[in-house]
Design a protein around this motif. Structure first.
Motif, mmCIF file in Angstrom:
data_model
loop_
_atom_site.group_PDB
_atom_site.id
_atom_site.type_symbol
_atom_site.label_atom_id
_atom_site.label_comp_id
_atom_site.label_asym_id
_atom_site.label_seq_id
_atom_site.Cartn_x
_atom_site.Cartn_y
_atom_site.Cartn_z
ATOM 1 N N GLN A 84 6.970 -3.181 8.911
ATOM 2 C CA GLN A 84 5.989 -3.023 7.849
ATOM 3 C C GLN A 84 5.982 -1.466 7.300
ATOM 4 O O GLN A 84 5.813 -1.621 5.866
ATOM 5 N N GLN A 85 6.405 -0.675 7.903
ATOM 6 C CA GLN A 85 6.680 0.592 7.522
ATOM 7 C C GLN A 85 7.813 0.516 6.593
ATOM 8 O O GLN A 85 7.419 1.220 5.231
ATOM 9 N N VAL A 86 8.909 -0.040 6.735
ATOM 10 C CA VAL A 86 10.001 -0.078 5.967
ATOM 11 C C VAL A 86 9.560 -0.882 4.704
ATOM 12 O O VAL A 86 10.070 -0.479 3.553
ATOM 13 N N ILE A 87 8.928 -2.026 4.575
ATOM 14 C CA ILE A 87 8.455 -2.742 3.470
ATOM 15 C C ILE A 87 7.639 -1.817 2.756
ATOM 16 O O ILE A 87 7.857 -1.849 1.477
ATOM 17 N N GLU A 88 6.724 -1.036 3.212
ATOM 18 C CA GLU A 88 5.946 -0.104 2.590
ATOM 19 C C GLU A 88 6.825 1.043 1.786
ATOM 20 O O GLU A 88 6.487 1.278 0.627
#
Length: 292
Positions: A84-88
């Motif tokens: 999720q951090q990478v997607i954001e």
């Protein structure tokens, strides 16, 4: 005969998607997360919609990479930043990259917002049964900013198409290295370049060449024979046919309008030099097929 609409639309949305691999803003974002080198960032960026996917799963989905390539990046990347951090981070980076490349007049235009909504409609209509990367990207929330929405829609469409292409390759008993040898033999990309970035050794490459020669598909100077060219053409036609659903759902008028709106955006990417001339997917210089 190929479905020219599916191929024509790929030629227009693929350059927009490719920003995530080559724009400096994206590399800076991955460095900011602690990703070690280009390839760790690449695998994390592309695999993030799958969740905490292991290296074998990602190797299977991406298809053409040696297993060691993914294993050097995963699962170590997830210890640095969760999916999720990478997607954001990739959304923020794509936002910055598109603002820098296109400028505020384009990013904030009604035309780009229209393109984003048309592309999102097409992406939502993509049939994702058996298409893992396409499904994972399609399931992501709708970005509020139109230009980021356009990028995410383009990404869903290209992963949907790529999943279909892998299915075609598997059905024709074309393993990862055979697929790369075939692509190189068409002249669309360089063999040494593909072998290096996918991390296959010369022995694996030569074995795949021998396999294609045994089928009568590879001839002198490692170029396709007539039979090989026909087989390649059929696989591309099957890939195009498998990618047709979004454009059938969008309709002829909507598809033609989206193609028109995408052309200057794709042209700007290609003219910028951000995507190198020698690129893995064989992007052209923007001499596109008709989408109408």
């Amino acid at each position: 005969m190929r479905d020219n609409v599916a191929r024509a639309m790929w030629e227009r949305y693929e350059p927009v998607h490719q920003l995530v691999y080559f724009a400096p803003e994206v590399r800076e974002a991955m460095d900011g997360l602690g990703m070690r080198g280009y390839w760790m960032g690449y695998f994390a960026l592309r695999a993030a919609p799958l969740g905490l996917a292991s290296a074998p799963v990602v190797t299977s989905c991406f298809y053409v990479f040696h297993p060691d390539r993914a294993a050097k990046a995963l699962p170590d990347a997830w210890a640095l930043a969760g999916p999720q951090q990478v997607i954001e981070a990739r959304e923020r980076a794509v936002d910055a990259a598109m603002r820098s490349l296109y400028g505020p007049a384009v990013v904030d235009s009604t035309e780009l917002a229209e393109a984003a909504d048309l592309a999102w409609e097409a992406a939502c209509a993509a049939d994702t049964a058996g298409r893992v990367l396409g499904a994972a990207n399609q399931a992501l929330p709708r970005p509020a900013q139109p230009h980021v929405r356009l990028w995410q829609a383009a990404t869903t469409l290209r992963e949907h198409r790529g999943d279909g292409h892998v299915a075609v390759l598997v059905g024709r008993r074309m393993g990862p290295v055979e697929a790369l040898v075939l692509k190189s033999a068409t002249g669309e990309t360089e063999a040494a370049f593909q072998r290096r970035i996918r991390q296959w050794d010369i022995e694996a490459w030569q074995a795949a060449q021998a396999e294609l020669r045994g089928r009568g598909w590879l001839g002198g100077e490692e170029r396709l024979t007539a039979a090989g060219a026909a087989a390649h053409e059929q696989m591309e036609a099957d890939t195009d046919a498998a990618a047709a659903a979004p454009w059938q759902a969008l309709g002829a008028d909507g598809t033609a309008r989206l193609a028109h709106l995408l052309e200057p955006l794709a042209r700007r990417v290609l003219d910028s030099g951000i995507v190198p001339t020698a690129n893995p997917v064989g992007l052209t210089d923007g001499t596109w097929r008709s989408a109408g």
